[in-house]
Scaffold this active site. Structure first.
Site, PDB file in Angstrom:
ATOM      1  N   ASP A 137      -7.931   2.295   6.800  1.00  0.00           N
ATOM      2  CA  ASP A 137      -7.690   2.407   5.360  1.00  0.00           C
ATOM      3  C   ASP A 137      -6.988   1.169   4.830  1.00  0.00           C
ATOM      4  O   ASP A 137      -7.328   0.647   3.772  1.00  0.00           O
ATOM      5  CB  ASP A 137      -6.795   3.624   5.062  1.00  0.00           C
ATOM      6  CG  ASP A 137      -7.642   4.859   4.837  1.00  0.00           C
ATOM      7  OD1 ASP A 137      -8.885   4.716   4.854  1.00  0.00           O
ATOM      8  OD2 ASP A 137      -7.051   5.942   4.665  1.00  0.00           O
TER       9      ASP A 137
ATOM     10  N   ASP B  27      -4.307  -0.140   9.783  1.00  0.00           N
ATOM     11  CA  ASP B  27      -5.364   0.793  10.180  1.00  0.00           C
ATOM     12  C   ASP B  27      -6.601   0.567   9.302  1.00  0.00           C
ATOM     13  O   ASP B  27      -6.632  -0.355   8.488  1.00  0.00           O
ATOM     14  CB  ASP B  27      -4.868   2.244  10.091  1.00  0.00           C
ATOM     15  CG  ASP B  27      -4.454   2.611   8.660  1.00  0.00           C
ATOM     16  OD1 ASP B  27      -4.688   1.794   7.740  1.00  0.00           O
ATOM     17  OD2 ASP B  27      -3.886   3.699   8.464  1.00  0.00           O
TER      18      ASP B  27
ATOM     19  N   GLU C 225       0.837  -1.200   0.000  1.00  0.00           N
ATOM     20  CA  GLU C 225       0.000   0.000   0.000  1.00  0.00           C
ATOM     21  C   GLU C 225       0.874   1.253   0.000  1.00  0.00           C
ATOM     22  O   GLU C 225       1.667   1.466   0.909  1.00  0.00           O
ATOM     23  CB  GLU C 225      -0.873  -0.029   1.265  1.00  0.00           C
ATOM     24  CG  GLU C 225      -1.620   1.253   1.529  1.00  0.00           C
ATOM     25  CD  GLU C 225      -2.353   1.221   2.882  1.00  0.00           C
ATOM     26  OE1 GLU C 225      -2.280   0.193   3.588  1.00  0.00           O
ATOM     27  OE2 GLU C 225      -2.985   2.233   3.218  1.00  0.00           O
TER      28      GLU C 225
ATOM     29  N   ASP D  25      -1.261  -1.219   5.650  1.00  0.00           N
ATOM     30  CA  ASP D  25      -1.154  -0.653   6.995  1.00  0.00           C
ATOM     31  C   ASP D  25      -2.131  -1.311   7.954  1.00  0.00           C
ATOM     32  O   ASP D  25      -3.188  -1.783   7.545  1.00  0.00           O
ATOM     33  CB  ASP D  25      -1.467   0.849   6.951  1.00  0.00           C
ATOM     34  CG  ASP D  25      -0.353   1.629   6.277  1.00  0.00           C
ATOM     35  OD1 ASP D  25       0.770   1.083   6.183  1.00  0.00           O
ATOM     36  OD2 ASP D  25      -0.609   2.774   5.848  1.00  0.00           O
TER      37      ASP D  25
END
Ligand code: 0RA
Length: 651
Positions: free
Chosen positions: A517, A515, A435, A513
């Site tokens: 997103d 998180d 990403e 990641d």
């Protein structure tokens, strides 16, 4: 004397005498031969085995309710209200019928009661197998107003069947604790069991199935409890699968018949562009399809084509229609019962019996043409969709050819953003899908360039759940993935087909990641692979990288942590549990790690941990993706709220 037991005896003592001589010791010596493996799959297989026996009792018409409990110690209890396993004394065997059922190996489920058992497949090995692989098992039978019980350890009775009281109920209860010396994991997965029980409830309408998980408590402190019951069976199954999609026709179509082979089919059309056909033989999901699926497809194409031609709707269409076009936006479930199923294919989940094709095709052909005559409005909606699909397919072929032609023309044809590896043996090579460009940069510096390639993906990739096929070939990130992987899409026998012959990596690792997103991007990538490269997932080539969540430092000591439990343990080890005397860094993004740290924690095959992506239940995965990626916000929010604690998606 009971007929069934007589029959068993002859079966057991003639053809299968070798098996009997081997006894349950054989099961303990080579458990994988009987239950597939001794990992998480095999562990759950024990539950399917016991539940299948109760389902058979229900299909024979004697049982209406099955209660499954996951106990606190990860033992399992399955209770049904069937006839109860016979307990009468066997003069020849010198023991109770119950003891025979629980301690004599019945190869390939030959111990049948005129129901449809599976030979060759892994189901149907019998409850004695479960007994052999359990450190403790207790069976209780409620029959003829009496209660009987017997207990065993690794398949050996602890005492003869004994009568322990009177009762007004009927049925069988089996409680077993898997042997921890056999299984590499002993913890049951709630979702895996819930999903299978839901599926069984849909496949066998009218049976009440419950699941109680005594290990998990709800907000009020009560054990988790679920009920699975379907009045409408397969029709409700497809409606459940399509519940988050926009309907093309108001109601699913249900068809059934029995011309020697019982066939049930339900189908529904939605406005999406994907095809979802799930098939079952004797309640077992045939992932690779087979003759029942070909029979269904043939009838669907033939019947719809006939109708469309007769109605004159195809007159203006200049292009040909292919089989695929009839299945765009189709969701269907096919369930057949076959007395002696032949299973073929890599995973032995492809039905081979040739007579099944005709049986399915005949019933679907008859009932579908009848439906179309009676429902002209729905019929027109379906045919219009087929025409649009044919037009879109032509557009997609052009777009696809553009992607693939560039491949041939442009030098190596590899995307500019790909940092390829030196080795060219796919078996050794790994592709990291990373990403963002910045994490991509760290990964490029941190990797072992001999066998690790990096492809950075910018931002959100296209949501393929909502896009028509040709759109995906216009999406830069998806094009890059396809060309980097070296795969191509073509058609074989009029079917959409993935060509993996030139696949360049046998490990494709999604690295995003930790998180919200990141998890969204991961889901988008997974959706793309699930819809367009399912084979690659089924071959076990797709993985998810597991970057650490924390770095904890105290003085010169530093430790990475992957879970909250890790974190607590490390703080305890380094500082006796005092958080304020250690330095804790929470990694929100891959970019916060320098290349060495990224290598050490997430990319070094010696120390990293990868999660292999697998498809446990194709039907459930489809439902999950359509919900996560579809238009309706309600169910998605509910799912995310329910799963936020775990913050990970297992497909
Ligand atoms: C053998 C014969 C009969 C029933 C069963 C087995 C039976 C097995 C299981 C396993 C779990 N639940 C079960 N329920 C029944 C027929 C008995 C009769 O004829 O009365």
């Amino acid at each position: 004397m009971n007929e069934t037991i007589e029959e068993t005896k002859t079966n057991t003592y003639s053809a299968e005498s070798i098996q009997v001589l081997e006894g349950l010791e054989a099961v303990r010596k080579r458990p994988s031969m009987y239950i597939g493996d001794t990992g998480i799959k095999g562990l759950h297989h024990l539950v399917w085995e016991v539940v299948d026996n109760s389902i058979d009792e229900a299909l024979a018409g004697y049982c209406t309710r099955i209660d499954v409990t996951i106990n606190e110690d990860n033992s399992i209890t399955v209770a049904d209200n069937g006839r109860g396993i016979p307990v009468d004394y066997h003069a020849k065997e010198k023991r109770s019928a119950l003891e025979v059922v629980l301690t004599v190996l019945h190869a390939g489920g030959k111990f049948d009661k005129g129901t449809y058992k599976v030979s060759g497949g892994l189901h149907g090995v019998g409850v004695s197998c479960v007994n052999a692989l359990s450190s403790h098992l207790k069976v209780t039978v409620y029959r003829d107003s009496k209660i009987y019980e017997q207990e065993y350890t690794i398949g050996t009775p602890l005492y003869s069947v004994r009568e322990i009281g009177t009762t007004d109920r009927r049925g069988t209860t089996v409680e077993f604790l898997p042997d921890a010396t056999i299984f590499t994991v002993t913890e049951y997965k709630h979702e895996t069991i819930a999903t299978r029980l839901r599926e069984l409830a849909f496949l066998n309408r009218g049976i009440e199935i419950t699941l109680t998980d005594l290990r998990e408590k709800d907000d009020e402190g009560k054990p988790l409890y679920d009920e699975f019951y379907s009045e409408g069976g397969l029709k409700e199954f497809v409606e459940y699968l399509d519940s988050t999609r926009e309907k093309l026709i108001p109601e699913a179509i249900y068809m059934e018949g029995d011309k020697g082979i019982p066939v049930q089919v339900a189908l529904h059309y939605n406005t999406s562009y994907t095809e979802n056909v799930f098939s079952y033989v004797n309640n077992i999901n045939t992932i690779e399809g087979g003759t029942h699926v070909s029979g269904f497809r043939a009838a669907l194409t033939r019947t719809l084509k006939n109708y469309a031609e007769k109605s004159g709707m195809l007159e203006k269409l200049k292009i040909d229609i292919s089989g695929d076009d009839f299945r765009e936006g189709l969701t269907a479930v096919i369930s057949v019962k076959v007395a002696e199923p032949q299973f073929e294919g890599q995973t032995k989940t492809k039905l081979g019996n040739s007579d099944v094709a005709g049986a399915v095709s005949g019933i679907v052909g008859d009932m579908l043409s009848h439906y179309l005559e009676e429902h002209p409005k729905e019929a027109r909606s379906i045919v219009n969709k087929v025409i649009l699909a044919a037009q879109a397919r032509h557009a997609a072929r052009k777009a696809r050819e553009m992607v693939q032609r560039k491949n041939v023309l442009g030098g190596t044809g590899l995307p500019g953003k790909l940092a390829d590896c030196a080795d060219s043996d796919p078996g050794k090579c790994e592709l990291y899908l990373v990403e963002g460009d910045s994490a991509g940069g760290s990964a490029k510096q941190g990797r072992d360039r001999n066998f690790q390639a990096i492809l950075p993906l910018r931002g959100k990739i296209l949501n393929v759940e909502k896009a028509q096929e040709y759109k995906i070939y216009e999406n830069e990130e998806i094009k890059n993935m396809i060309t980097a992987l070296g795969v191509s899409f073509g058609t074989a026998d009029g079917e959409k087909a993935l060509n993996m012959e030139k696949l360049r990596y046998h490990k494709v690792i999604i690295m995003t990641d930790a998180d919200v997103d990141g998890s969204h991007i991961r889901t988008l990538i997974l959706t793309f692979f699930f819809r367009y490269m399912k084979d690659l997932i089924e071959k076990g080539y797709l993985y998810i990288a597991q970057p650490p969540l924390y770095l904890i430092k105290k003085g010169k000591e530093q430790r990475y942590c992957w879970t909250e439990d890790d974190r607590e343990r490390v703080v305890k080890e380094l500082a006796g549990g005092r958080e304020d005397s250690v330095h804790i860094q929470r990694y929100k993004g891959l970019g916060e790690m320098n290349p060495e740290q990224l290598w050490e924690t997430t990319m070094d095959p010696g120390t990293r941990s990868l999660k292999q992506v697998s498809i446990e239940s194709a039907a459930e995965t489809d439902h999950l993706f359509s919900m996560l990626m579809g238009d309706e916000v309600g169910p998605r929010r509910e799912f995310i709220e329910k799963n936020a604690k775990y913050a990970k998606i297992d497909i």
